[in-house]
Structure formats: C-alpha cells, structure tokens
Enzyme design. Sequence first.
Site, short mmCIF file in Angstrom:
data_model
loop_
_atom_site.label_atom_id
_atom_site.label_comp_id
_atom_site.label_asym_id
_atom_site.label_seq_id
_atom_site.Cartn_x
_atom_site.Cartn_y
_atom_site.Cartn_z
CG ASN A 9 9.01 0.41 5.18
OD1 ASN A 9 10.12 0.65 5.26
ND2 ASN A 9 8.02 -0.66 5.31
CE LYS A 11 7.99 -2.20 1.57
NZ LYS A 11 7.07 -2.82 1.30
CG HIS A 104 6.73 -4.51 6.98
ND1 HIS A 104 6.77 -5.22 6.08
CD2 HIS A 104 6.27 -3.10 6.54
CE1 HIS A 104 6.47 -4.83 4.85
NE2 HIS A 104 5.97 -3.43 5.45
CD GLU A 106 8.20 -5.88 2.61
OE1 GLU A 106 9.14 -5.36 2.83
OE2 GLU A 106 7.33 -5.73 1.66
CD GLU A 173 1.99 -1.70 5.84
OE1 GLU A 173 2.31 -0.58 5.17
OE2 GLU A 173 3.15 -2.60 6.05
N GLY A 179 2.95 -3.52 -2.24
CA GLY A 179 4.04 -3.55 -3.44
C GLY A 179 3.27 -4.28 -4.68
CB SER A 212 -0.84 -0.29 -3.42
OG SER A 212 -0.10 -1.52 -3.58
P1 PGA Z 1 4.02 -0.22 -0.54
O1 PGA Z 1 4.32 -0.87 0.79
O2 PGA Z 1 3.44 0.81 -0.23
O3 PGA Z 1 4.99 -0.53 -1.50
O4 PGA Z 1 2.79 -1.35 -0.96
C1 PGA Z 1 3.65 -0.55 1.79
C2 PGA Z 1 4.67 -1.13 3.15
O5 PGA Z 1 5.00 -2.22 2.97
O6 PGA Z 1 4.55 -0.70 4.38
#
Ligand code: PGA
Length: 249
Positions: A9, A11, A104, A106, A173, A179, A212
């Site tokens: 992803n 983003k 997601h 976010e 998640e 992140g 992560s």
């Molecule tokens: P990350 O993000 O691997 O940077 O923690 C995962 C995600 O948001 O899908």
Amino acid sequence: MRKVVIAGNWKMYKTQSEAKTFFSEFPAHLKATASEAAIADQQILICVPYTNLAILQAVVPAIGNANFSIGAQNVHWAENGAFTGEISAPMLVELGIKYVIIGHSERRQFFGETDDTVNKRLKAAQTHGLTPILCVGESKQQRDRNETESWIFSQLAADLISIDQNNLIIAYEPIWAIGTGVTCDSTEANRVIGLIRSKLTNPNVTIQYGGSVKSDNIDEIMSQPEIDGVLVGGASLDPSGFARIVNYR
Ligand code: PGA
C-alpha cells in the site's frame, strides 16, 4: 484452500517517475530473493495512487509474474456523479484494475469514512467485479480498554452487510501498529485473525495482517497458521525490501 495475498500500500507516495524507477528495479530483486519455499500461486499486488494506475498497468507484463497486480486504494460507491475528488469502480475496471483497498484506518480517521460508507464502497467494488481488501482494526485506547474484540466484531457486522464473502480479502490492521515500527506480536495477530475468521460465513476468506510489516519480521508473521498474507505500507516503497517480503520463507 485459502489464498496467500501479499499486498503493498503505497499510500500517497511516489510520483509517476518515482513509480517507474521502482518498477525498473523490482523484477531483479524479485529474482534475487526468490526462495524455494515461496508459494507459486500466491497473489502479489501493490496498491498505488490513482495517478500511477494507468502507467503501471503498462509495466506489469515486464515483471514476468502472472500473479502480480496493481490495485487501487479506494473506490466510490456511485458509478458516476457530482462527487469531486472521487473515483468510481467503472473507472478502475476500465484500466484493468482488479483489487481495491476499502476502509483503511487512515480513510476512517482523516477522511470521515464510516462503516456505512465502507459498506457501500465494498458493495460497489463487488458489483463491478473488483476484489476489495477490507481493513479493520482497533486503536491503542481500544486495546488498552480491552475493547479490541468487540470493536472489530462491530466493524465486521456493519461493514459486511450483504457482502459476498467469496470475493473478499480482509486485513487486520491494529491502528497502533501502522507506521509506528511497533508490530503486533505475531501470536496476538494470529489470535485476532482467528477470531475474525470465526465471524465469517466463508472460512476460506484470505485474512492479512498489516502494521509495520518489514523484511525482517515477515517470516515470523507468515509462519502463523491463521495469517494468509500481509498488507505492507512503508516497507512496500523499497523494491528490494518488498521483494524480500514477497519471497518470505
Ligand atoms: P505500515 O502501513 O506497513 O507502514 O505500518 C500498513 C498499512 O497502513 O497498510
């Protein structure tokens, strides 16, 4: 039989020229990290910004892996209309896109997505033959208050109303692991994913872990029996790191 799906992803990262650079390097890294243990029919995808969808569809054949796809990061529920800034399922389908992330954290946190809009987006994706990756997960506060299970069950109950579980991927998640560099303990991720599966009518839905994921924890994560794949943010931006994740052992 549950399918393994390793998804990136991106983003809001990578301009077109940065995306092209990634794909000029990625195939060699895929070859270099290929392991005998790798599952031949696993699905690999990277969900990229809308501006990269069309150009990357054109470079996919050069990767030389029939199981590799480009995916989108969201889709609107209407076929068209006065929805400034949104993209519809027919627009994605026209480009040959087959996968789309929906819900997601976010999107839920920063753009006001609710279980209701997530459900509508899931339905629209399926109606047009796209396979959605539905994201669910708890915040740190919810985990600390022992609300992880009840929160995720309520998300699933609302998000999955009238959704076809034969064309669905779910990503667990935990928001506090996204992140942050703090990975959810793999046995705990395995436990929660097992609980998610217990709420589904189709036991063969692929359920990923996300938060992560890196090249140095992928092997342990994928060794867990309930975890069918990963959704990778930051570590999917680097061609060698993501290739190693795809070729976990
Ligand atoms: P990350 O993000 O691997 O940077 O923690 C995962 C995600 O948001 O899908």
